[in-house]
Design a protein around this motif. Structure first.
Motif, PDB file in Angstrom:
ATOM      1  N   GLU A  68      21.177 -11.088  -6.542  1.00  0.00           N
ATOM      2  CA  GLU A  68      21.533 -12.037  -5.486  1.00  0.00           C
ATOM      3  C   GLU A  68      20.351 -12.955  -5.167  1.00  0.00           C
ATOM      4  N   ARG A 118      20.441 -17.079  -5.750  1.00  0.00           N
ATOM      5  CA  ARG A 118      20.248 -17.993  -4.612  1.00  0.00           C
ATOM      6  C   ARG A 118      19.024 -18.888  -4.824  1.00  0.00           C
ATOM      7  N   VAL A 154      27.321 -18.536  -3.442  1.00  0.00           N
ATOM      8  CA  VAL A 154      27.059 -17.122  -3.682  1.00  0.00           C
ATOM      9  C   VAL A 154      27.631 -16.290  -2.551  1.00  0.00           C
ATOM     10  N   ARG A 161      28.076 -12.075  -1.265  1.00  0.00           N
ATOM     11  CA  ARG A 161      27.773 -10.653  -1.449  1.00  0.00           C
ATOM     12  C   ARG A 161      28.948  -9.837  -0.904  1.00  0.00           C
ATOM     13  N   VAL A 171      27.925  -8.956  -6.510  1.00  0.00           N
ATOM     14  CA  VAL A 171      27.411 -10.303  -6.282  1.00  0.00           C
ATOM     15  C   VAL A 171      28.337 -11.280  -6.988  1.00  0.00           C
TER      16      VAL A 171
END
Length: 351
Positions: free
Chosen positions: A29, A33, A41, A43, A48
């Motif tokens: 992640e 990013r 993105v 979570r 992910v």
């Protein structure tokens, strides 16, 4: 994002046995990013997800699970003679690395792309992270084609077998083994189950040029409580790998028919996942088949293409690992295979 070979080794070095994927998910992640600002993105638990929003007419989904089976003294990774060794190299951190590399390297793909790196695939289906994502974020799974990075050794494997596990339980009566005539041996009663399995003739089924081979096997047997007691219970666990022309319900009915007239058994389904038809006639799938230049073949084993097929999304398996090495102590993947899969997908997705 670093090159996919180096990234494969780096991902192997972060252990991620099922239920312990958090550290790897955190690292992935952070990298997405920081290095792929063109992606949205999300979570979800220890999964992910990332996607482009370019307004392209088609969307392709690339999915790979982050978890591995338990480590067998094969972490950290080791690179030698063009080979990356280590737990998960084949199944399927090399596929994950290819996808993660492309996520950062292709800011303007010709199809919109969704990347799904998910958790808990190697354990019971009820815990699979894709199920949670489907319930909580169903729009993230929408696509015209799903490509799973499961190990195929660079081949294109279409659809998948379904899988069914049943426990066949026989009952008897305990007695002292010195007075066995007073008891009824449940393990002996299981002999007919084993005889049926030994005599069983599986089908080969051709669907869209892909031949699926079925198999019905005893995978576990247990019974007895002590060395001087006639056992009063025996449990035979049976696994049926079935072609995708059978529904899950038809598979259960077939196995019950095989054993239905065996006296005194109780059958309980403990795990059931349907197969997936190839779906290669869909335009996005046909385009990918052409891009690989490979003749598709049947997938032996169950994979999450089944979940996408249930959503009406054509899905294929395509990854650099050798499936025969999956889950082994000697698991490894060639650097050349990683590079080759990366280039095929790059050609398919690049503008």
């Amino acid at each position: 994002m670093t090159d996919p070979v180096t990234l494969t080794a780096a991902m192997v070095d972060v252990a991620s046995v099922s239920w312990a994927e958090k550290e790897l998910a955190d690292a992935l992640e952070r990298a997405l990013r920081a290095q792929a600002p063109h992606l949205e993105v999300l979570r979800s638990g220890d999964a992910v997800l990332a996607r482009t929003r370019l307004g392209r007419p088609h969307r392709v989904l690339l999915a790979g699970h982050l978890d591995t089976v338990p480590i067998a003294d094969n972490v950290p990774s080791r690179r030698a003679d063009g080979i990356v060794h280590g737990c998960g190299t084949s199944d399927m951190k090399s596929g994950d690395a290819v996808f993660a590399h492309l996520a950062a390297a292709l800011p303007q793909p010709r199809h919109d792309v969704t990347f799904v790196f998910y958790d808990r695939e190697e354990i019971e289906a009820e815990h699979n992270g894709l199920g949670r994502i489907e319930r909580e974020h169903p729009d993230w799974l929408a696509a015209d084609l799903a490509i799973l990075g499961e190990p195929t050794d660079g081949a294109l494997e279409a659809g998948c077998q379904g899988t069914l596990r049943l426990e066949l339980r026989t009952a008897g009566r305990r007695a002292h083994s010195a007075r066995s005539w007073l008891g009824d041996n449940a393990i002996h009663r299981a002999g007919e189950i084993l005889a049926r399995l030994n005599a069983y003739t599986p089908r080969d089924v051709d669907i869209d040029g892909c031949v699926y081979r079925e198999g019905l096997q005893a995978v576990r047997i247990g019974g007895g409580v002590a060395g001087n007691v006639v056992p009063d219970e025996c449990v035979v666990t049976v696994n049926f790998r079935f072609a995708p022309d059978r529904s899950a319900e038809q598979a259960v009915a077939h196995v019950r028919e095989v054993f239905g007239d065996v006296d005194g058994i109780d059958a309980v389904v403990t795990d059931l996942s349907p197969g997936a038809l190839p779906g290669l006639s869909a335009p996005a799938a046909a385009e990918f088949v052409a891009a690989t230049g490979a003749a598709p073949r049947a997938k032996y084993g169950w994979t999450d293409v089944s979940r996408f097929a249930a959503l009406g999304i054509p899905a294929v398996n395509y990854g650099p690992g050798d499936p025969d090495l999956a889950h082994t102590r000697e698991e490894h993947v060639s650097e050349a295979a990683i590079v080759a899969c990366t280039e095929v997908l790059r050609r398919y997705l690049a503008p």
